[in-house]
Design a protein around this motif. Sequence first.
Motif, short mmCIF file in Angstrom:
data_model
loop_
_atom_site.label_atom_id
_atom_site.label_comp_id
_atom_site.label_asym_id
_atom_site.label_seq_id
_atom_site.Cartn_x
_atom_site.Cartn_y
_atom_site.Cartn_z
N ASN A 71 -7.40 -48.25 12.74
CA ASN A 71 -8.23 -48.32 11.53
C ASN A 71 -7.42 -48.78 10.33
N SER A 72 -6.21 -48.26 10.22
CA SER A 72 -5.36 -48.68 9.09
C SER A 72 -5.05 -50.17 9.18
N ALA A 73 -4.71 -50.63 10.38
CA ALA A 73 -4.41 -52.05 10.55
C ALA A 73 -5.65 -52.91 10.29
N SER A 74 -6.81 -52.44 10.73
CA SER A 74 -8.05 -53.20 10.51
C SER A 74 -8.36 -53.33 9.03
N ASP A 75 -8.16 -52.25 8.28
CA ASP A 75 -8.41 -52.32 6.84
C ASP A 75 -7.53 -53.37 6.18
N SER A 132 1.09 -44.19 11.04
CA SER A 132 -0.24 -43.64 11.31
C SER A 132 -0.39 -43.16 12.73
N ALA A 133 0.41 -43.70 13.63
CA ALA A 133 0.32 -43.30 15.03
C ALA A 133 1.19 -42.09 15.34
N GLY A 134 1.88 -41.55 14.34
CA GLY A 134 2.71 -40.38 14.57
C GLY A 134 2.00 -39.10 14.17
N LYS A 135 2.44 -38.00 14.75
CA LYS A 135 1.81 -36.71 14.47
C LYS A 135 2.50 -36.06 13.28
N VAL A 136 1.69 -35.60 12.36
CA VAL A 136 2.22 -34.90 11.19
C VAL A 136 2.65 -33.50 11.61
N GLY A 137 3.74 -33.00 10.99
CA GLY A 137 4.24 -31.68 11.35
C GLY A 137 3.20 -30.59 11.19
N ASP A 138 3.22 -29.62 12.09
CA ASP A 138 2.23 -28.54 12.09
C ASP A 138 2.63 -27.39 11.17
N ALA A 139 3.85 -27.42 10.64
CA ALA A 139 4.28 -26.30 9.80
C ALA A 139 3.39 -26.21 8.58
N GLY A 140 2.89 -25.03 8.30
CA GLY A 140 1.99 -24.88 7.17
C GLY A 140 2.71 -25.00 5.86
N ARG A 141 2.26 -25.94 5.04
CA ARG A 141 2.88 -26.14 3.74
C ARG A 141 1.82 -25.97 2.68
N GLN A 164 -3.75 -38.97 1.52
CA GLN A 164 -3.47 -40.00 0.52
C GLN A 164 -3.26 -41.38 1.14
N ARG A 165 -3.39 -41.50 2.44
CA ARG A 165 -3.08 -42.77 3.10
C ARG A 165 -4.02 -43.89 2.66
N LYS A 166 -5.28 -43.57 2.54
CA LYS A 166 -6.25 -44.58 2.13
C LYS A 166 -5.91 -45.11 0.74
N GLY A 167 -5.57 -44.21 -0.15
CA GLY A 167 -5.22 -44.63 -1.50
C GLY A 167 -3.96 -45.47 -1.54
N ILE A 168 -2.99 -45.13 -0.71
CA ILE A 168 -1.74 -45.90 -0.67
C ILE A 168 -2.02 -47.32 -0.19
N PHE A 169 -2.83 -47.45 0.86
CA PHE A 169 -3.16 -48.77 1.35
C PHE A 169 -3.92 -49.57 0.30
N ASN A 170 -4.85 -48.92 -0.38
CA ASN A 170 -5.61 -49.63 -1.41
C ASN A 170 -4.70 -50.12 -2.53
N GLU A 171 -3.74 -49.28 -2.89
CA GLU A 171 -2.81 -49.67 -3.96
C GLU A 171 -1.98 -50.87 -3.52
N ILE A 172 -1.54 -50.87 -2.28
CA ILE A 172 -0.73 -52.00 -1.78
C ILE A 172 -1.56 -53.27 -1.73
N LEU A 173 -2.76 -53.19 -1.17
CA LEU A 173 -3.59 -54.38 -1.01
C LEU A 173 -4.03 -54.95 -2.34
N SER A 174 -4.32 -54.09 -3.29
CA SER A 174 -4.75 -54.59 -4.60
C SER A 174 -3.61 -55.23 -5.37
N SER A 175 -2.40 -55.01 -4.95
CA SER A 175 -1.24 -55.58 -5.65
C SER A 175 -0.66 -56.79 -4.94
N LEU A 176 -1.31 -57.25 -3.88
CA LEU A 176 -0.75 -58.35 -3.10
C LEU A 176 -0.64 -59.64 -3.90
N GLU A 177 -1.57 -59.86 -4.81
CA GLU A 177 -1.54 -61.11 -5.55
C GLU A 177 -0.34 -61.18 -6.49
N LYS A 178 0.36 -60.08 -6.70
CA LYS A 178 1.57 -60.11 -7.52
C LYS A 178 2.78 -60.60 -6.74
#
Length: 1964
Positions: A786-790, A722-731, A676-690
Amino acid sequence: MANSWSGAHNGPPNNNNWDGAPQANPPPPPVSQPAGFARPFTLAEVLPYTPFSAIAPFDSSVLPSPSIGSASPAPPVTDLIPSLDFESLNQEASTNTASRLLQQTVGQVQRLLERGNIPEYKFKTGPRATTSPSPAKHSSLAAGLSPFSKMVHDSTSIPFRYPTPDTPTPAANNHPNVITTPVPTKQKISAKPVIKKEPGQGKKLSSIPANTPGPSASPATSANQQAHAANKARFEIVLPTKKELEQQAGLANIKPHPSSNVTPRAPPAPVAPPTPAYHPQYQPQVQHSPQVQRQAQVQHQPQVHQQHQVPQQHQVQQQRSQQHPPQPALPPLSSAVATAASRTATPPERPGSQSISSSQKPVIAIELPKTKTFDKNEFTVVADEPEEPANLPLKKRKHGDIDGDDIYGESLDLRQRADAALHDLRVFLHNAFQAENAVLARRQGNDMVVLVSENEATLTATAQSKAQALLGKTITLNCFKTAPLEELLHLIRLSEGALKLAETLDIKVDETWVAADVEQWLSQLPWLEMAIRAGRTSLRIMCGGRQEKQLYSQDTIEHCLDLFKRIIDGIVIPIAELRATPGANELFKTLAQNKKKIVALFNDCQKLFSIMATLISSIDTSDAVTNTLEFTASRLIFMETAHAEKDSVIDTQKFDGLRLVAMDMLSQIFLLNPEQRKGIFNEILSSLEKLPLGKRARTFKLVDGTSIQPVSALIMRLVQTSAGKVGDAGRGKGNTMPVEDEAAEGPRRLPQSFSIQDEEHGASQHRIAIQELDDVSEALIKTATNSASDVVQFIVSRALKSTKSGDTPYRNLLDMFVEDFALCLDNPDWPAAELLLRIFMHLMFQLIENDKQPVTAKNMALELLGSMGAAVSKLRGHVRKGVSSLDTQDSDGLGLFLSDLAAAALELKSRPEQMVAWTGPYRATLEHLESRFSEDPHLASAISFLVSDWASKTCKTYDDYEDDVAERDHELGRLAYRLREMIHDRQWLSREYSFKDISQSYARLSYSITLLRSPLCEAFNTILNILLNSMASDQPTVRSKSLKSVNQVLETDPSILDGDSVVVQLILRCSNDSSTQVRDSALGLIGKCISMRPALEEQITPTVVERFNDAGHGVRKRAMKLAKDIYLRNSNRTLRSTIANGLLHRIQDPEESVRELAKQVIEEIWFAPFHSGQTSAASKISLADHVSLMVQTVNRGNVVSVLDKVLQALLAPSNKTAQASLEVCTKLVESMFDLVDSSDPEDTTKPSGRDVLQILMIFAKAEASLFTFEQLRLLRPYISSIRSNEDPAVSKAVVVIYRRVLPQLSSAHSQFLTEVRSELMPTMTTVSRPLMNEVMACLWIISGLLDTSEHMARLAASSLRNIQALHAKSKTQPLDTRTMRQFERYSLIVGMAGKHFNLDSHLDFFNKMLKTNGSSVSKLMVDLVVPFAAPSYHMDMRKAALDSVGLVCQAWPRNYVSANVYTTFQHVFDEQVPVLEAMVLRSFKEFLLTEEKRSEEAAEAPTGMNGGAKQEKKRELTVIGGTNYDDVASATTHRFLKEIIRIATATQDNHAFLAVEVLASINRQGLVHPKETGVTFITLETSSNPRISELAFLEHKALHAKHETVVEREYVKAVQSAFAYQRDIVKDSRGAIATGNGVFTPKLHLLMEVLKISKSKNRQKFLEKLCGQLDFDVGKLDMGERVPSHVVYARFVTECLAYFEYLTVGEVGCVVGALERLVTGTGAGVAQAIEMEVLGFRVDVLEEEEQQQQQVLGENRQAAGAAAGSLSSSSVNQLQEAPRVELEKLRRLTAGAVVLLGVWEARTYLRRLYGLGIGGRRENKVKMLGKDLSKAPVKAQGVTGEKLWEEMGVLGERLGSREGMMGVCRGFVELMNVDKEFLVGDEDEEGLMEEGGASPMSGGEDDELVGERKRGRKRKSDAGSQGTPGKKKRGRSGSMGGQPRKRGRPKKVAREEEEGEGEEGDWF
């Protein structure tokens, strides 16, 4: 003291070989000891003599017996004291490398062991042991010490005494600096030379022993070691002589008495010469005699009661180094040891050596190899490198090594607190359940439980709060897992009632509510509060980490989420957006009155949201829950709040708290859901003009107190996440089970895919370890990048399409984001700031390097690069300051290491392996963040990012090294394993290793060091170079922006200016730029440079003074302000004089504001410093220096008249500081008189008396009251020297002073006045005309003071009688030269007398003497002199006569209207003799200036009681007739105005300037109509004489300001007059002046400067009229000249239009549109005439060609070019066959074509210059808005006017030949008929658009009118087609089905059909 074996309890506590564990084979204890001191006393033996004997009962087993020297150790203490530091010291000491830290520690221990620091205890003497000494040997006490303890033991001597009677210590007395000790002499001191690491080596070389290598070493290894030791190690051995050995043997045979206190003194050791180099292959064999050995044994016996000494190794070495100068190679440690051994009286005893017989003599045999001479060239000096602090990180002890089973892993106190917390929770739950039963039974609530339905109860809000507190406490103390499950489930059920009740409440706020609705809503808030807290209680239980599934109810989570969403949507958002508008004003006031209740609700809601953020990080939730929380968090982050607190119901800070929690929620979702990271960034960037802008946008507080935007913090946090490792525990989604806390269970096992399982394995397999680390870290860093570049690309792309004042905020947001990231750059909490800034930097580099980018984009890039460069420069400066203030003497060495590493990093010389070292800056930064993690859990993202970045840098470091160095590679491999573990487990570092506490300053410095080697900071020089190179850009705005950006960098790092800096040279070059904006920015930057580096003042000041004459008045004012600061700071007289001279010249500036500023600055630098009124000697010296400065300034240039005006303005009564300035001037005058007579001609440091008199003359003109009578008397000798005419300048100065000051005297000084008159009268016959003017004035003043004028009357009468005689003589005979000279003198005397004397009282005397009957003396003078102005007299006599008449008329203006006078003047003007005209004009000038001054004085006269009359009179003075002689002035002006204008416009010399001065005075007094002089002034503005041009500009500007509507009607006529003036007088008919560097100044630029006062509408009106001047009728052109006059005039006007500096885009569009209409209108007829009459085109041929072209273009588009080519060839053939046209007609048509071609070139140039495009319909299809038309135009980069200048220069030359004229006609027809851009392929369209323009007949540009309020005009064929309907747009040839353009003139029928098809036109 340490024990003799390593297993002793008081030995070194360590975990290594000496860590306190018993060794496998410990050395046996000594069998026996000497009789005096066998062993320490036991406890039973010492107990009677200690205080413990008073304690009863006492068991000796309480205290263990001391075990020194015995074999029974006490219990170990290794677990009772910390041993980490001691272990690190031992580890470092074992490597035989003495670091600074190790040496400091040894020194500290030695200071602690000094005798003065050790307490002495006196015990009673106990029973002495009777054991006899045993001859058996015992082992040394130092045999089992740890390396560090042994180092201390070997280098420390402790003096002490046994409990015996006091005895002297001869050794200590004789050698006070030597510390003695009774410790037995060390058996063996192993000396190992330390081999330093070579620069190229990758690992440390082990120490090479002094003896031969052991059997384990290979021959090659042994040979290498020996060779290395031979080259590197030197030592010297001092050998005792035979005599010394015999003395020692004799002393050994003496048996001293036990009570003897005498210590045998060792003989002094001789100074040994330098010895050859030591080679380990040859061992010196030293054999000692038995006597020497026995002597050593005697000294070991303590009963001798002697104090022995063993010199320290380093002391002996130091003594040796003092006795011998340093050698090329220092001796190793073994040499010092050998020297010490040879000096001591007890040589060391070798263990295992055999006893030597006493009969043997001591034999010493030494064999040394011969080596070559030492050569310095074989060695290089290597700088010391920073040593890594090795003792900082220590591995932690495992829990299994600790005794006991602590289930909490903490202390007993924490366990007790956990039990108490659990007990409190259970008690509370028991009470709650009891209360529930009571409520259900009684159907009535109580304090803990309330009834919400018939059979359902719930906890009250207060009880819920208490439950949450107790739950939180148990979770924190790790005892929540032991709470009974049933009770927790019961508590959850007890909370569900409130959640269900909330679903029935209507809580949504409505704007239509009234007060009653609000009250009803407020009554529901307690139930809502209870529901919120119930939800928090349930969620708190779920966050406790329990494994039971029953606790995690999906329904409960959904109930809580639904409640939260309803509150946000129904309460929070409406209240946040509520304003006091008319429709909601009542609701706003009502809610504001209940603010406290609403704030409490907001706080509860915020806490509920916060625990939800904790929940999603603890358990897996469904997608619906996650998505809802994500959407709600985004809404809250970008929620719009009020701009001010008064406009909001509650404080905006309450909303900020919700925003912060929303950021936490979004960060958790981002971390746990990578998909969901891409969608979160898109939501933030599209709301910047507010987002809001300004200060209110920055509400997120950083640790250091600064603030940034919350969105900036969110973006950085997400990038870090984004530079951190997500937990390996299966969810599995929807599985609400808690996440396993793997860290709590200890270190988890690594996945089997990793082959490296421990540190040592990583060290040995370093390549695999690095690869495994790279596989993990590369993906993480890539994701973050990549996240920072976007983010960056989105913001930059939007900012490129907006402006700072535009509708979208992206341009301003871009600046704010960069500022926020730059602010966080050196903050270790936000490491992503560097990554974001780095990407910004790369994008800005691309914008700068791309030539196709517009100027606005480049300016944006330069501005951002300046901000980033300033941030990097600031970081570098902070590192420098941090290093200078760092404590480099800390015990652990971290400060010293960071200091050295920072110095290397600043110079980009630090080694990569040091930057990524395990104990380096990364580690220190991480430890600091870890220590704060418990306070701020958000630091987890920063830690993850830093670890990943550390890992990436480590892999890069390993890959960058091509050589293999074992030690370095092993360390990197070991580090790779650790970093990989840290990436997979964030708590691995804190669990496995400990580290010292890192302070905030150390952490920030450490992080800054890592940043210094980051790509951003390493690109600092590149950023600076780009900014400096942009200062030389072709675009002025780019140059100006680069200067401002450089200023940002300089403010943070002024060291850039040091040395021979190119920055200063570039700035100075920009100060002379062609753009006013660039020059202004350069001056601002120069001011900053001087403030930062005052030493640059002398270099920069000439440039600043040069800008005093700048064309821009703003630049001039900035330069003067800057020069004032330089003047006040600098004491250099030459520099001050330069500045003052330049300022004085600005007193006459055309701009009034500049003149006022110049006066103000002169006052502040010349007079204000002396306002204090001091009269001390220092003050007098200062005044004298100031006088010298004034003299030097006046001598530099013509500023005498200017300084006079300045003084008058300062001393004017209206000036506030007039009195203080008067006192200063008085002191200055006194100081000047001291210098008049005391000046030494040979002393160049003091001004001469002549120069001082010039300054005094200026002061006298300004204010006569500054002088005293005594000062006048001092000048009396100079009056006497006037007749000799030795120095006319001195004579004039003195006479002027007398003229100004004498009126102050009274008749009391009649004696002095009479003497002065008697000395002045005889000078009349010899003085020059200027001096006579002053002398005559003085004589008349004296006559007035003495009240007698007979002398003056006789003087004038005698001169008139002589003139009368000469006139009579001239009638009879010609006058000779002598007679003419006499007339010149007589006429001058008469003129001066008439000007200065009023002799009407002596009229009878004059009539009697001259035998005339005149009505006045002045009339008599004029009548007698004016006849000599007749043409019959000699030119000199006429000149003198006109001068004399003019002088008389100045004082008596009525004579101007006398018939004989004005007729004489008219004859002079008719003759047009410049010399005679100058006499008349000079008279007019003096008269008009006198009248002007009189008017000003009358206007400024103070008003009295009769105020109304005074004001009326004041108004009258401003109009004709306002003064006594206005009628004379008006009549004279009207009579001679044409002649004055003729003279002013006839030449450019001084004669013309004199006429311009007369015109200026006439204009200022309003003597004529404005239009009569306006045209003349506009014409004279174009003069190449700057004096004429400047004066005309001032008068024109004044006229325009007063009479704009009148003057603007004459502007077109003025342009024609200016052209004629340039053509005939200046001899340059071009419309501009080339100033170099592609810059052209239009000759009408001052006219446009004046028009800036007007409105833009008026300017556009004038420009349209000016463009209309280019129009013509080709049949009426005057062809009489070689180049027709209209062609030359059109070029003049066209070039002015092209090179004007326009203020608005609308003006540019107005000009472009007018030019295009001219070409399409007039050009159509000219083109048609050329085609028919010159080229001979026929209609039938054109029709046939059209049909052929249609067929060809129907096949393909490429054939269109061929068809056009064929048509061109056919046209050429027809042209060749056409009949020859008449030359006159050809010239006429060519002249018209030349004019139109020039107009089209100017049009194209303007479009390119201002970026309006030349593609016609293709580019400009939208009409520009009104607000855009009022903006300032921006010039395109790289567009210069040189090409246009060249084209306009050669157009007129083509009229010289028939071939040239035919070429012009052909080119014009092609321009009108062929649109070149429509005939090229797609790939060439862009290039052609840049080179050429669209055809004026193509319907493109003629439809585009910038600033037009209507559609563009359609193309017309000729004047006869004006009434035809509008045509439809033709399709472009490049479009599908488009019709191609036809060659030649189209048929009229076809055009009419096209015009009838539509009305649509193109809009700009």
